[in-house]
Design a protein around this motif. Structure first.
Motif, PDB file in Angstrom:
ATOM      1  N   SER A  79     -12.945   2.112   3.795  1.00 25.08           N
ATOM      2  CA  SER A  79     -13.885   3.173   3.411  1.00 25.08           C
ATOM      3  C   SER A  79     -14.509   3.851   4.621  1.00 25.08           C
ATOM      4  N   ALA A  80     -13.962   3.579   5.816  1.00 25.86           N
ATOM      5  CA  ALA A  80     -14.532   4.156   7.031  1.00 25.86           C
ATOM      6  C   ALA A  80     -13.413   4.520   8.006  1.00 25.86           C
ATOM      7  N   SER A  81     -13.747   5.347   8.977  1.00 24.44           N
ATOM      8  CA  SER A  81     -12.828   5.656  10.075  1.00 24.44           C
ATOM      9  C   SER A  81     -13.157   4.704  11.217  1.00 24.44           C
ATOM     10  N   ALA A  82     -12.345   3.674  11.394  1.00 24.74           N
ATOM     11  CA  ALA A  82     -12.668   2.624  12.359  1.00 24.74           C
ATOM     12  C   ALA A  82     -11.679   2.629  13.526  1.00 24.74           C
ATOM     13  N   PHE A  83     -12.238   2.603  14.733  1.00 26.69           N
ATOM     14  CA  PHE A  83     -11.429   2.579  15.958  1.00 26.69           C
ATOM     15  C   PHE A  83     -11.835   1.354  16.790  1.00 26.69           C
ATOM     16  N   LEU A  84     -11.939   0.228  16.080  1.00 25.78           N
ATOM     17  CA  LEU A  84     -12.369  -1.022  16.686  1.00 25.78           C
ATOM     18  C   LEU A  84     -11.168  -1.833  17.161  1.00 25.78           C
ATOM     19  N   GLY A  85     -11.334  -2.504  18.291  1.00 25.57           N
ATOM     20  CA  GLY A  85     -10.250  -3.336  18.816  1.00 25.57           C
ATOM     21  C   GLY A  85     -10.833  -4.494  19.595  1.00 25.57           C
ATOM     22  N   ALA A  86     -10.632  -4.487  20.906  1.00 28.06           N
ATOM     23  CA  ALA A  86     -11.187  -5.515  21.801  1.00 28.06           C
ATOM     24  C   ALA A  86     -10.750  -6.916  21.403  1.00 28.06           C
ATOM     25  N   GLY A  87      -9.484  -7.069  21.025  1.00 26.83           N
ATOM     26  CA  GLY A  87      -8.942  -8.389  20.718  1.00 26.83           C
ATOM     27  C   GLY A  87      -8.807  -8.701  19.253  1.00 26.83           C
ATOM     28  N   CYS A  88      -9.330  -7.852  18.370  1.00 23.00           N
ATOM     29  CA  CYS A  88      -9.204  -8.048  16.920  1.00 23.00           C
ATOM     30  C   CYS A  88      -8.681  -6.748  16.325  1.00 23.00           C
ATOM     31  N   TYR A  89      -7.406  -6.753  15.919  1.00 24.34           N
ATOM     32  CA  TYR A  89      -6.738  -5.498  15.572  1.00 24.34           C
ATOM     33  C   TYR A  89      -6.340  -5.444  14.105  1.00 24.34           C
ATOM     34  N   ARG A  90      -6.369  -4.240  13.584  1.00 27.68           N
ATOM     35  CA  ARG A  90      -6.030  -4.004  12.177  1.00 27.68           C
ATOM     36  C   ARG A  90      -4.677  -3.309  12.093  1.00 27.68           C
TER      37      ARG A  90
ATOM     38  N   GLY B 229       4.695 -20.067  44.919  1.00 26.56           N
ATOM     39  CA  GLY B 229       4.820 -21.345  44.227  1.00 26.56           C
ATOM     40  C   GLY B 229       3.873 -21.528  43.064  1.00 26.56           C
ATOM     41  N   ALA B 230       3.214 -20.467  42.631  1.00 30.32           N
ATOM     42  CA  ALA B 230       2.276 -20.541  41.502  1.00 30.32           C
ATOM     43  C   ALA B 230       2.974 -20.135  40.212  1.00 30.32           C
ATOM     44  N   LEU B 231       2.304 -20.401  39.096  1.00 33.65           N
ATOM     45  CA  LEU B 231       2.824 -20.037  37.778  1.00 33.65           C
ATOM     46  C   LEU B 231       2.121 -18.780  37.270  1.00 33.65           C
ATOM     47  N   LEU B 232       2.830 -17.993  36.485  1.00 29.15           N
ATOM     48  CA  LEU B 232       2.256 -16.789  35.873  1.00 29.15           C
ATOM     49  C   LEU B 232       1.975 -17.060  34.407  1.00 29.15           C
ATOM     50  N   ILE B 233       0.693 -16.972  34.036  1.00 33.96           N
ATOM     51  CA  ILE B 233       0.278 -17.088  32.633  1.00 33.96           C
ATOM     52  C   ILE B 233      -0.050 -15.685  32.134  1.00 33.96           C
ATOM     53  N   VAL B 234       0.657 -15.226  31.112  1.00 40.24           N
ATOM     54  CA  VAL B 234       0.412 -13.904  30.543  1.00 40.24           C
ATOM     55  C   VAL B 234      -0.321 -14.077  29.217  1.00 40.24           C
ATOM     56  N   VAL B 235      -1.452 -13.390  29.091  1.00 41.54           N
ATOM     57  CA  VAL B 235      -2.263 -13.447  27.879  1.00 41.54           C
ATOM     58  C   VAL B 235      -1.985 -12.213  27.030  1.00 41.54           C
ATOM     59  N   VAL B 236      -1.781 -12.430  25.743  1.00 36.78           N
ATOM     60  CA  VAL B 236      -1.448 -11.354  24.805  1.00 36.78           C
ATOM     61  C   VAL B 236      -2.455 -11.373  23.664  1.00 36.78           C
ATOM     62  N   THR B 237      -3.060 -10.231  23.353  1.00 37.54           N
ATOM     63  CA  THR B 237      -4.001 -10.185  22.226  1.00 37.54           C
ATOM     64  C   THR B 237      -3.442  -9.411  21.034  1.00 37.54           C
TER      65      THR B 237
ATOM     66  N   GLU C 280      -3.263 -14.392  21.124  1.00 36.23           N
ATOM     67  CA  GLU C 280      -3.708 -14.225  19.746  1.00 36.23           C
ATOM     68  C   GLU C 280      -2.624 -13.573  18.889  1.00 36.23           C
ATOM     69  N   ALA C 281      -2.413 -14.130  17.670  1.00 36.95           N
ATOM     70  CA  ALA C 281      -1.457 -13.528  16.736  1.00 36.95           C
ATOM     71  C   ALA C 281      -2.118 -13.224  15.402  1.00 36.95           C
ATOM     72  N   HIS C 282      -3.441 -13.150  15.418  1.00 40.07           N
ATOM     73  CA  HIS C 282      -4.203 -12.865  14.199  1.00 40.07           C
ATOM     74  C   HIS C 282      -3.723 -11.604  13.494  1.00 40.07           C
ATOM     75  N   CYS C 283      -3.349 -10.586  14.273  1.00 39.48           N
ATOM     76  CA  CYS C 283      -3.001  -9.293  13.677  1.00 39.48           C
ATOM     77  C   CYS C 283      -1.654  -9.320  12.953  1.00 39.48           C
ATOM     78  N   LEU C 284      -0.905 -10.401  13.067  1.00 34.41           N
ATOM     79  CA  LEU C 284       0.372 -10.525  12.362  1.00 34.41           C
ATOM     80  C   LEU C 284       0.131 -11.075  10.958  1.00 34.41           C
ATOM     81  N   GLY C 285      -0.381 -10.227  10.086  1.00 34.29           N
ATOM     82  CA  GLY C 285      -0.502 -10.625   8.691  1.00 34.29           C
ATOM     83  C   GLY C 285      -1.889 -10.989   8.213  1.00 34.29           C
TER      84      GLY C 285
END
Length: 449
Positions: free
Chosen positions: A67-78, A234-242, A264-269
């Protein structure tokens, strides 16, 4: 409406006789008389119909995203969720699922989690994915602890300044009490990680570098350029995905050289739903499998030669000697993982690619239009996925307050995490935003400029 009680007078009397008392009042004698006579100002009980009507009235006071025009994100996606996802996941077999300790009685649950692991492995481009963690922040912290176990002789971490602030906060909590040091890596003016500073700060003490991609500001990091620098030291690469849908379009983190992917995989379903529940993910290379936290579901054969699913490599302290445990993850987000499994299966690679493509196109359309407005400034000019930062002519929080009054949620103010960024607004656009909503946002912002 009649009141239902499962106990009859006869059954209550039988229970009282069994424990050797005459009345329920006898059970309450230990409570002081003064407390027994207290009168509570509670309303009379209501019928089911009345309760439902009251709750509906309260619920109608909320403004939901449809019921609104929402442009919210920052790690929680619709994102769009087909109706079939929760029609299937709401079945009792899924809805009551828990960690399946008895494989012979939980083949369906185990297969669902196995399919989830497979989907995450494909999206991240790494061969091993675990059976889900709590959320993106704790998954990131678990990935860091995993890297420290793999790099036992190293005790320093480098963390990109564009990591989600809440992930950084939780990571700080996890690292307290450990003999580990951490430093933050600055960004270029483009919004990307500064590679020259990365090279300068990498030493033989560095166990891992944590980089979010797309980063907290929406910018797509060049993992292909970052990974060789890190690995050379000699270091490891950790990639973070939201938002994993990004990797339906982008080169996967695994192909980009990531050693561990967490997020985070919250947005998948799963819809935003007031910010949760969430669904943590972790994927890695095959050679690191013994240090993966939580648990893995695998395929094997039973005594009759039939294909079956089972829990394997369970690293929780309950399963092995406490001092040898690599994880204290007590359960997994089975219901959210089931939703993600159904979601990925229904959409497939093409469907996910369409969602990601629409998000990118609409986000770039919105950014282009807003950047033209007088008084507004585009802060970063590097390639981005579906989020971008705009500097506003007045306080971003004031803009949000005015927008909410008109049914518009313009974005998230960065001052929520960074006090000196009062005028910076993080805007997210996905395929759920229409062109008319974008135009409404542009016109609203123009009215303030």
């Amino acid at each position: 409406m009649a009141r239902y009680s499962p106990h009859t007078a006869e059954s209550r009397q039988q229970l009282l006789q069994e424990i050797g008392v005459e009345s329920i009042g006898d059970l309450l004698k230990v409570i002081p008389q003064g407390l027994q006579e207290v009168e509570f100002d509670l309303p009379e009980g209501k019928s089911e119909l009345e309760v439902r009507q009251l709750l509906q009235t309260l619920a109608d006071r909320n403004r939901h995203l449809d019921s609104a025009s929402a442009f919210l994100g920052a790690g929680c996606y619709r994102h769009f969720i087909p109706a079939a996802v929760w029609a299937l996941v709401s079945r009792g077999e899924f809805l009551t699922s828990y960690t399946p300790y008895q494989p012979e009685a939980a083949q369906g649950t185990l297969q669902t989690i196995f399919e989830f692991q497979t989907g995450i492995a494909r999206l991240t481009g790494l061969p091993v994915a675990n059976a889900s963690l709590y959320d993106g922040a704790s998954a990131t912290a678990e990935a860091v602890l995993m890297a420290l176990r793999l790099q036992k002789k190293r005790s320093h971490l480098l963390i990109a300044g564009s990591l989600h602030p809440e992930y950084q906060e939780l990571l700080d909590t996890y690292l307290k009490g450990l003999e580990v040091t951490a430093a933050q890596l600055p960004l270029e003016t483009s919004g990307k990680l500064d590679l020259e500073v990365l090279k300068a700060q990498l030493t033989s003490e560095c166990a891992a570098v944590v980089v979010q991609c797309p980063n907290f500001y929406g910018i797509i990091e060049d993992l292909g350029a970052i990974a060789p620098i890190i690995h050379e030291a000699g270091a490891l690469l950790i990639v973070v995905v939201t938002d994993p849908t990004a990797y339906a379009l982008l080169k996967t983190p695994g192909d980009g050289g990531a050693d561990i992917v967490a997020g985070e995989a919250h947005c998948l379903g799963t819809p935003p739903s007031f910010g949760g529940p969430h669904l943590g993910i972790l994927a890695t290379k095959s050679e690191f499998i013994r240090q993966v936290p939580g648990r893995l579901v695998s395929i094997t054969q039973d005594a009759r030669g039939q294909q079956v699913y089972t829990l394997t490599l369970q690293t929780r302290e309950q399963h092995i000697r406490r001092e040898k445990a690599t994880s204290n993850v007590c359960t997994n987000q089975s219901l959210m993982a089931a939703a993600a499994s159904v979601y990925m299966a229904l959409l497939g690679p093409d469907g996910l690619r369409q969602i990601a493509t629409s998000s990118v196109q609409l986000a770039h359309q919105a950014q282009s239009e807003i950047a033209k407005l007088p008084g507004y400034k585009l802060l970063y000019n590097a390639p981005f996925f579906h989020e971008f930062v705009i500097q506003c002519p007045i306080s971003a929080q004031e803009i949000i307050n005015r927008g909410v009054a008109q049914g518009i949620y313009p974005g998230v103010p960065l001052s929520r995490w960074e006090k000196d960024r009062d005028r910076d607004l993080l805007i997210c656009v996905t395929e759920m935003n229409t062109t008319s909503q974008i135009q409404q946002l542009v016109e609203f912002l123009a009215s303030i400029a």
